[in-house]
Scaffold this motif. Sequence first.
Motif, PDB file in Angstrom:
ATOM      1  N   ALA A 110       0.819  -1.210   0.000  1.00  0.00           N
ATOM      2  CA  ALA A 110       0.000   0.000   0.000  1.00  0.00           C
ATOM      3  C   ALA A 110       0.854   1.262   0.000  1.00  0.00           C
ATOM      4  O   ALA A 110       0.491   2.252  -0.637  1.00  0.00           O
ATOM      5  CB  ALA A 110      -0.942  -0.005   1.204  1.00  0.00           C
ATOM      6  N   SER A 113       5.843   2.756  -2.528  1.00  0.00           N
ATOM      7  CA  SER A 113       6.473   3.817  -3.309  1.00  0.00           C
ATOM      8  C   SER A 113       6.412   5.150  -2.586  1.00  0.00           C
ATOM      9  O   SER A 113       7.220   6.041  -2.857  1.00  0.00           O
ATOM     10  CB  SER A 113       5.822   3.924  -4.687  1.00  0.00           C
ATOM     11  N   GLU A 114       5.491   5.307  -1.670  1.00  0.00           N
ATOM     12  CA  GLU A 114       5.474   6.527  -0.851  1.00  0.00           C
ATOM     13  C   GLU A 114       6.551   6.470   0.215  1.00  0.00           C
ATOM     14  O   GLU A 114       7.175   7.490   0.533  1.00  0.00           O
ATOM     15  CB  GLU A 114       4.101   6.725  -0.206  1.00  0.00           C
ATOM     16  N   ARG A 117       9.943   7.809  -0.601  1.00  0.00           N
ATOM     17  CA  ARG A 117      10.148   9.254  -0.576  1.00  0.00           C
ATOM     18  C   ARG A 117       9.963   9.834   0.807  1.00  0.00           C
ATOM     19  O   ARG A 117       9.911  11.055   0.965  1.00  0.00           O
ATOM     20  CB  ARG A 117       9.163   9.924  -1.539  1.00  0.00           C
ATOM     21  N   THR A 173       0.598  -4.458  -6.669  1.00  0.00           N
ATOM     22  CA  THR A 173       0.573  -3.028  -6.963  1.00  0.00           C
ATOM     23  C   THR A 173       0.244  -2.791  -8.429  1.00  0.00           C
ATOM     24  O   THR A 173      -0.608  -1.951  -8.754  1.00  0.00           O
ATOM     25  CB  THR A 173       1.919  -2.402  -6.598  1.00  0.00           C
ATOM     26  N   LEU A 174       0.911  -3.511  -9.317  1.00  0.00           N
ATOM     27  CA  LEU A 174       0.604  -3.364 -10.741  1.00  0.00           C
ATOM     28  C   LEU A 174      -0.831  -3.818 -11.028  1.00  0.00           C
ATOM     29  O   LEU A 174      -1.549  -3.176 -11.801  1.00  0.00           O
ATOM     30  CB  LEU A 174       1.588  -4.176 -11.582  1.00  0.00           C
ATOM     31  N   ALA A 177      -3.066  -1.122 -10.196  1.00  0.00           N
ATOM     32  CA  ALA A 177      -2.864   0.134 -10.921  1.00  0.00           C
ATOM     33  C   ALA A 177      -3.458   0.101 -12.317  1.00  0.00           C
ATOM     34  O   ALA A 177      -3.554   1.155 -12.949  1.00  0.00           O
ATOM     35  CB  ALA A 177      -1.371   0.454 -10.998  1.00  0.00           C
TER      36      ALA A 177
ATOM     37  N   GLY B  27       6.331  11.911  -6.438  1.00  0.00           N
ATOM     38  CA  GLY B  27       5.092  11.177  -6.516  1.00  0.00           C
ATOM     39  C   GLY B  27       4.008  11.912  -7.281  1.00  0.00           C
ATOM     40  O   GLY B  27       4.216  13.020  -7.773  1.00  0.00           O
ATOM     41  N   ALA B 110       7.953   4.668  -9.531  1.00  0.00           N
ATOM     42  CA  ALA B 110       7.778   5.897  -8.756  1.00  0.00           C
ATOM     43  C   ALA B 110       6.341   6.089  -8.298  1.00  0.00           C
ATOM     44  O   ALA B 110       6.110   6.587  -7.194  1.00  0.00           O
ATOM     45  CB  ALA B 110       8.237   7.097  -9.582  1.00  0.00           C
ATOM     46  N   VAL B 111       5.392   5.713  -9.141  1.00  0.00           N
ATOM     47  CA  VAL B 111       3.999   6.058  -8.840  1.00  0.00           C
ATOM     48  C   VAL B 111       3.094   4.844  -8.711  1.00  0.00           C
ATOM     49  O   VAL B 111       1.870   4.989  -8.622  1.00  0.00           O
ATOM     50  CB  VAL B 111       3.430   6.993  -9.932  1.00  0.00           C
ATOM     51  N   ALA B 112       3.673   3.640  -8.683  1.00  0.00           N
ATOM     52  CA  ALA B 112       2.850   2.433  -8.763  1.00  0.00           C
ATOM     53  C   ALA B 112       1.779   2.397  -7.684  1.00  0.00           C
ATOM     54  O   ALA B 112       0.593   2.272  -7.976  1.00  0.00           O
ATOM     55  CB  ALA B 112       3.745   1.205  -8.678  1.00  0.00           C
ATOM     56  N   GLU B 114       0.665   4.677  -5.804  1.00  0.00           N
ATOM     57  CA  GLU B 114      -0.276   5.798  -5.871  1.00  0.00           C
ATOM     58  C   GLU B 114      -1.256   5.626  -7.014  1.00  0.00           C
ATOM     59  O   GLU B 114      -2.436   5.981  -6.899  1.00  0.00           O
ATOM     60  CB  GLU B 114       0.491   7.119  -6.024  1.00  0.00           C
TER      61      GLU B 114
END
Lengths: 213, 213
Positions: A110, A113-114, A117, A173-174, A177, B27, B110-112, B114
């Motif tokens: 979840a 990727s956040e 960062r 995740t993919l 998405a 992001g 990078a954004v998966a 999200e």
Amino acid sequence: MATRVERKQASLLRILDAAAARLRTEGLMGAAIGLVMRDAKLTHGAFYSHFANKEELTAAAFRHALANNRTRWTTGPSGEHWPQRLTRLAKRYLTPAHRDDPANGCAFAAVASEAARSPAEFRRVFEAEMIQSLRAICGPTAAPSANPDPNGVDPTRHDEAIALLALCVGGVTLARAVEDGETSARVLAACQAAAARLANPEGATDSATRAVD
Amino acid sequence: MATRVERKQASLLRILDAAAARLRTEGLMGAAIGLVMRDAKLTHGAFYSHFANKEELTAAAFRHALANNRTRWTTGPSGEHWPQRLTRLAKRYLTPAHRDDPANGCAFAAVASEAARSPAEFRRVFEAEMIQSLRAICGPTAAPSANPDPNGVDPTRHDEAIALLALCVGGVTLARAVEDGETSARVLAACQAAAARLANPEGATDSATRAVD
DNA sequence: ATGTCGGCATGACGAGCGTCATGTCAAACG
DNA sequence: CGTTTGACATGACGCTCGTCATGCCGACAT
């Protein structure tokens, strides 16, 4: 009515449950203080009786989300061998049910990727939880590894667990998405097949690969 | 001074470059309009001469980020066979250099997570880009697949490409999400080894697996 | 040369967020 | 029984962000 500490503990638990759910459905900064407190049947002002700031909440909620699921995922049938365990985890993880219920799903997928960062403090929490989950995956099986490390984990198995986690996290995740349901299902199936191939290399005949006699 | 349309095109390109970089470093919602326009040497008001709203910007920036990298990643040495291509991609993707330079790295990673929570419109863009990248991975190799699909791609290879992408995306994301450098390097190495095992199953001796003579 | 067009700057508005000061009321305690 | 404590509510502050209205001024067409 309950005592004071009991009421505070109950409030804290509601906050953590709400925050953990929001963290998994809306992401790290989707767990806004006001919304979390509203879910917990409190007002935003009461937040600072439990946490100093939002960073503490996200860290605690992340830990809470993972602690609730770790044992539920790790415990398998007794007499389970290593390749079986890996394929079982992947088969359960890379599933439409898990994909469609992020509120109770894996927190790694979840916020991964956040977290990449996020400030170092949260990344430390992420790393600690990941290591703990990896150790849970490598936990005792029916056939202990041939060459256990001084600290109790076979480094080969540890690396395989890392790859499995990456494949699973990337897979769901993919799958989440993409828009089309068929494409999403195919992503899950392809990753599941790859995990099985990874756990049980074709043509391998060592003892760990064979089923229990 | 250049003509009007040229100046606008140049402005749009600066906006897209800045947005693509911010999208990969901060992001999806980190690419704030004001900051992107400041990076592009413009003021926030000029934004609406190029896009109707922020959704259009994020979609365009995501496409821009991937279009810039796709050919750069896909093109390999001529006479490259399928397992070699997979291992080459993983070996280049799961690297400290790629991990430490997200501004020019893979936008999927990078954004998966999200994107998984984004509205359907962006998920459609994500899916289209993913399919295009998968077809680029499955693109022509030295040894064409034995059973090509009517539409030109071997479904087996397509599924292998999906699993490789999931493993790579999950791998760098996890490697970025942990604090300790050693742990991060181990994640990369473990995923790289798993990708090699996946692309080149042990004991396989078919022609596609051998190196070029 | 003159008028139109449009990219861009300036400034403002409202919503959402994190944070904190202040007040309140019931439980705990001497 | 009176006092104190602390969990919680209320309200406000400042900041960031997306969005849009308005005006400017150089480039293009006539």
